[in-house]
Design a protein around this motif. Structure first.
Motif, PDB file in Angstrom:
ATOM      1  N   LEU A 145       0.852  -1.185   0.000  1.00 13.85           N
ATOM      2  CA  LEU A 145       0.000   0.000   0.000  1.00 13.85           C
ATOM      3  C   LEU A 145       0.890   1.237   0.000  1.00 13.85           C
ATOM      4  CD1 LEU A 145      -2.665   1.634   0.592  1.00 13.85           C
ATOM      5  CD2 LEU A 145      -2.232   1.195   3.018  1.00 13.85           C
ATOM      6  N   LEU A 146       0.617   2.147  -0.920  1.00 14.89           N
ATOM      7  CA  LEU A 146       1.351   3.402  -0.942  1.00 14.89           C
ATOM      8  C   LEU A 146       0.478   4.510  -0.383  1.00 14.89           C
ATOM      9  CD1 LEU A 146       3.199   3.781  -4.366  1.00 14.89           C
ATOM     10  CD2 LEU A 146       4.155   3.229  -2.130  1.00 14.89           C
ATOM     11  N   LEU A 147       1.016   5.252   0.575  1.00 11.21           N
ATOM     12  CA  LEU A 147       0.313   6.416   1.110  1.00 11.21           C
ATOM     13  C   LEU A 147       1.097   7.637   0.653  1.00 11.21           C
ATOM     14  CD1 LEU A 147      -0.147   5.102   4.762  1.00 11.21           C
ATOM     15  CD2 LEU A 147      -1.867   5.125   2.950  1.00 11.21           C
ATOM     16  N   LEU A 148       0.490   8.422  -0.209  1.00  7.43           N
ATOM     17  CA  LEU A 148       1.230   9.531  -0.811  1.00  7.43           C
ATOM     18  C   LEU A 148       0.578  10.852  -0.435  1.00  7.43           C
ATOM     19  CD1 LEU A 148       1.434   7.877  -4.330  1.00  7.43           C
ATOM     20  CD2 LEU A 148       3.198   7.831  -2.577  1.00  7.43           C
ATOM     21  N   ASP A 149       1.354  11.732   0.176  1.00  4.14           N
ATOM     22  CA  ASP A 149       0.830  13.044   0.539  1.00  4.14           C
ATOM     23  C   ASP A 149       1.475  14.098  -0.355  1.00  4.14           C
ATOM     24  OD1 ASP A 149      -0.397  15.151   1.770  1.00  4.14           O
ATOM     25  OD2 ASP A 149       0.301  14.676   3.801  1.00  4.14           O
ATOM     26  N   GLU A 150       0.752  14.512  -1.355  1.00  2.33           N
ATOM     27  CA  GLU A 150       1.222  15.506  -2.327  1.00  2.33           C
ATOM     28  C   GLU A 150       2.587  15.163  -2.916  1.00  2.33           C
ATOM     29  OE1 GLU A 150       0.349  19.532  -1.398  1.00  2.33           O
ATOM     30  OE2 GLU A 150      -0.749  18.964   0.405  1.00  2.33           O
ATOM     31  N   PRO A 151       2.650  14.041  -3.625  1.00  2.00           N
ATOM     32  CA  PRO A 151       3.954  13.605  -4.140  1.00  2.00           C
ATOM     33  C   PRO A 151       4.434  14.411  -5.342  1.00  2.00           C
ATOM     34  CG  PRO A 151       2.265  12.110  -4.890  1.00  2.00           C
ATOM     35  CD  PRO A 151       1.595  13.087  -3.978  1.00  2.00           C
ATOM     36  N   THR A 152       3.596  15.256  -5.914  1.00  2.00           N
ATOM     37  CA  THR A 152       4.080  16.022  -7.067  1.00  2.00           C
ATOM     38  C   THR A 152       4.249  17.492  -6.715  1.00  2.00           C
ATOM     39  OG1 THR A 152       1.805  16.246  -7.863  1.00  2.00           O
ATOM     40  CG2 THR A 152       3.124  14.495  -8.818  1.00  2.00           C
ATOM     41  N   LEU A 153       4.294  17.764  -5.421  1.00  2.00           N
ATOM     42  CA  LEU A 153       4.480  19.143  -4.967  1.00  2.00           C
ATOM     43  C   LEU A 153       5.827  19.678  -5.463  1.00  2.00           C
ATOM     44  CD1 LEU A 153       2.845  20.904  -2.850  1.00  2.00           C
ATOM     45  CD2 LEU A 153       4.652  20.323  -1.260  1.00  2.00           C
ATOM     46  N   GLY A 154       5.765  20.752  -6.221  1.00  2.00           N
ATOM     47  CA  GLY A 154       7.007  21.371  -6.677  1.00  2.00           C
ATOM     48  C   GLY A 154       7.722  20.632  -7.786  1.00  2.00           C
ATOM     49  N   VAL A 155       7.016  19.736  -8.461  1.00  2.00           N
ATOM     50  CA  VAL A 155       7.645  18.970  -9.540  1.00  2.00           C
ATOM     51  C   VAL A 155       7.213  19.539 -10.887  1.00  2.00           C
ATOM     52  CG1 VAL A 155       7.835  16.678 -10.560  1.00  2.00           C
ATOM     53  CG2 VAL A 155       7.654  16.926  -8.093  1.00  2.00           C
ATOM     54  N   ASP A 156       8.151  19.652 -11.843  1.00  2.00           N
ATOM     55  CA  ASP A 156       7.796  20.228 -13.146  1.00  2.00           C
ATOM     56  C   ASP A 156       7.018  19.221 -13.997  1.00  2.00           C
ATOM     57  OD1 ASP A 156       9.480  18.433 -14.291  1.00  2.00           O
ATOM     58  OD2 ASP A 156      11.073  19.868 -14.723  1.00  2.00           O
ATOM     59  N   LEU A 157       6.625  19.675 -15.179  1.00  2.00           N
ATOM     60  CA  LEU A 157       5.732  18.850 -15.995  1.00  2.00           C
ATOM     61  C   LEU A 157       6.311  17.487 -16.339  1.00  2.00           C
ATOM     62  CD1 LEU A 157       4.176  21.524 -18.358  1.00  2.00           C
ATOM     63  CD2 LEU A 157       3.070  20.216 -16.531  1.00  2.00           C
ATOM     64  N   SER A 158       7.587  17.477 -16.768  1.00  2.00           N
ATOM     65  CA  SER A 158       8.119  16.184 -17.176  1.00  2.00           C
ATOM     66  C   SER A 158       8.349  15.300 -15.955  1.00  2.00           C
ATOM     67  CB  SER A 158       9.394  16.350 -18.002  1.00  2.00           C
ATOM     68  OG  SER A 158      10.495  16.564 -17.165  1.00  2.00           O
ATOM     69  N   GLY A 159       8.690  15.932 -14.842  1.00  2.00           N
ATOM     70  CA  GLY A 159       8.837  15.161 -13.600  1.00  2.00           C
ATOM     71  C   GLY A 159       7.521  14.549 -13.190  1.00  2.00           C
TER      72      GLY A 159
END
Ligand SMILES: Nc1ncnc2c1ncn2[C@@H]1O[C@H](COP(=O)(O)OP(=O)(O)OP(=O)(O)O)[C@@H](O)[C@H]1O
Ligand SMILES: [Mg+2]
Lengths: 334, 263
Positions: free
Chosen positions: A175-189
């Motif tokens: 189980l993955l618990l992800l809290d805003e994992p794309t915070l501050g990541v650019d489009l390709s990231g």
């Protein structure tokens, strides 16, 4: 299959120390106030499901994740993760889950990323062969090869996030618990991270994703749970939610004397605009084709376009409705 | 268990990354040794025995004590309080480890590193320079090392307890320093307990802190003979177990508190 997560009547209040009076009286007299973060939250997730967890700032998303991770104990209610109470059996639980907090890193600041990975693998007791396999997968999906040998401190925000996500699959969590994992990541990231999540989902990992980025949801999640002021206000499939909102139809009539009001009456739908240019707000109950047909019968149309509702619009309008309905009842956010 | 051995090994290696730092520690350690040698020579200038110690015994005691002091690196308490305040503890609680054992293992790795690369050089140089005595029998060495190890464990437990106390006072640095001061005084690290005024000596012997320096060192200088050493080790073990139980209770309460105030 089986149930990965079962949450029943969960309530969580935080205690906050309030200073009263001025120095030096404040040294002796504290007052406690209680901040409700979650109230009567119930939901469950099957193994292999990917669920988006959304809600405005301060809704209770991070609190829920910390409870599922076994860091915080619920004030009331029961929580089971793969059948166990995560607070009581924290260590057992942590083998099953992978947790990412957008703002925090598990990587050792001074060490090259790969060394942190080895350390983490050692802590979880991951056999060498498994580690090599998973590492290859992470490097592949998140394109980490250039980052592996650099100290975490030298990575940019988005790079760090990718490296962090890589670290979370090394022990093979269910189980993955992800809290805003794309915070501050650019489009390709973001694209890489979404690719990564999609792959994990494909191999049967259950995903619980708290985010403000609706793109994350569209690419990864089938189901959406919305929490607002500590209560669940929506729980359903993303596709059904989208379908329940009608399409928007932009139309231009040759005759600019067509009136909005008569149009609205004729269609039985909400209409905005003037001077022959209108936007018709469809309802989820009538297919857009039939609305278009009816428009053609009402006058000469020179231009028309149909816009499917997107998640941003749908969630935005639900938020509007929520904050319009009963705003701020002693609620703090932050 | 394998996990913690791994953590010890990694932390052992990690601590050596600061090589210049290690060298500086040896140098400052030797300055401390020199100071002790000068002071104690002066004290013994007009007498040959004091508190049952000859000059050689006393100088050996305090110099070996200096080396041992450099060997124990206890950061877990401060680390715990800091993690608690910064909220970093949330991430650590997601790891499949017991936090006390994990932090303790890290300190143990550091201490092993410091023992090998700071204390041993200090000891060897002092041995040559100040002609301190060395236990003759392998048995005494073994028992001394065992007693010292129990002393390190005791210090780790005290460090962790100070860390938990720091969570409550919200001033971790203060509680940690207070703990250090108490240990320094009551453990006999600077002066053997035999030199204390009788009342103070009795108090120090009733407290757990003597385990850290006084008990191992009296085995080293031969004030405690081998047959007498067994009850000493027993006493050390007793204090370790007591403090372990105490720290488990304290940690359980601290986790509840974390839960109440949020991560
Ligand atoms: N440690 C704490 N002490 C007191 N109140 C807290 C604490 N942590 C969170 N809260 C409060 O609990 C509520 C829920 O917070 P939570 O962090 O779970 O929200 P969130 O949904 O993650 O918000 P965001 O989108 O801003 O990250 C908020 O009202 C918040 O102010
Ligand atoms: Mg949050």
């Amino acid at each position: 299959m089986g149930e990965a997560v079962v949450v029943n009547n969960l309530r969580k209040v935080y205690r906050v120390r309030k200073l009263v009076g001025k120095w030096p009286a404040d040294l002796l007299s504290f007052r406690w106030t209680e901040v409700p973060a979650l109230q009567q939250v119930s939901f469950s997730m099957n193994s292999g499901e990917a669920v988006a967890y959304v809600g405005p700032n301060g809704a209770g998303k991070s609190t829920t994740i910390k409870i599922l991770a076994g860091v915080l104990r619920p004030t009331e209610g029961s929580v089971r993760v793969f059948g166990h109470d995560p607070f009581r059996y924290r260590i057992h639980n942590s083998h099953n889950i992978g947790v990412v907090f957008g703002q925090r890193t598990q990587l050792w600041w001074e060490l090259p990323v790969i060394d942190s990975y080895r350390m983490i693998a050692k802590i979880y007791g991951v056999p060498r062969s498994d580690l090599d396999k998973r590492l290859e997968m992470a490097v592949d999906l998140l394109e980490l090869e250039k980052l592996l040998h650099r100290p975490a401190r030298t990575l940019s925000l988005g790079e760090k996030m990718r490296a962090e996500l890589g670290s979370v699959l090394l022990h093979g969590p269910r189980l993955l618990l992800l809290d805003e994992p794309t915070l501050g990541v650019d489009l390709s990231g973001k694209r890489r991270i979404r690719q990564f999540l999609a792959h994990l989902k494909k191999i049967g990992v259950t995903v619980f994703l708290a985010t403000h980025d609706l793109g994350d949801i569209e690419s990864t999640c089938d189901r959406l749970i919305m929490v607002h002021q500590g209560r669940i206000v929506l729980d359903g499939m993303v596709s059904e939610l989208l379908a329940s909102f009608g399409h928007d139809i932009e139309v231009r009539f040759a005759d600019d004397r067509v009136e909005g009001r008569s149009l609205s009456d004729a269609l039985g739908l909400e209409v905005s605009g003037a001077n022959g240019r209108f936007v018709i707000h469809g309802k989820g109950t009538e297919p857009p084709v039939s609305v278009v047909e009816r428009l053609f019968s009402l006058g000469k149309v020179v231009d028309i376009s149909v816009k499917a509702p997107d998640l941003e619009f749908v969630i935005g309008s639900i938020y509007d409705r929520l904050s319009g309905g009963q705003s701020s009842c002693g609620h703090t956010s932050g | 268990m394998r996990t913690y051995v791994g953590v010890i090994a990694l932390s052992f290696r990690d601590y050596q990354a600061y090589r210049t730092n290690m060298l500086l520690r040896v140098v400052t350690g030797l300055i401390g040794v020199m100071l002790q040698a000068v002071v104690w020579s002066a004290i013994y200038a007009r007498r040959s025995v004091l508190g049952g110690f000859t000059m050689t015994e006393a100088v050996t005691y305090v110099i070996v004590s200096q080396a041992l002091m450099r060997a124990t690196v206890v950061r877990s308490g401060l680390e715990l309080t800091k993690k608690f305040r910064s909220g970093e503890i949330t991430k650590d609680l997601c790891l499949p480890v017991d936090l006390q054992a994990y932090l303790g293992a890290k300190d143990l790795g550091r201490s092993l590193s410091a023992s090998l690369f700071v204390s041993v050089p200090m000891f060897l140089i002092s041995w040559v320079a100040f002609r301190i005595t060395v236990p003759a029998s392998a048995g005494t060495w073994c028992v001394f090392l065992l007693a010292w190890l129990l002393g390190v464990v005791l210090q780790l437990l005290l460090g962790f307890l100070a860390g938990v106390a720091g969570i409550y006072t919200q001033y971790g640095w203060g509680t940690d320093k207070l703990k250090d001061a108490i240990v320094l005084f009551f453990s006999g690290a600077i002066v053997p307990l035999d030199f204390f005024p009788p009342g103070l000596e009795r108090l120090a012997r009733a407290l757990p802190f003597q385990s850290a320096y006084y008990l191992p060192l009296s085995i080293y200088v031969g004030k405690t003979s081998l047959p007498q050493a067994l009850p000493v080790l027993g006493l050390q073990a007793f204090w370790c177990i007591t403090l372990l139980l105490l720290s488990r209770v304290a940690w359980t309460i601290a986790r509840r508190r974390l839960s109440l105030f949020g991560g």
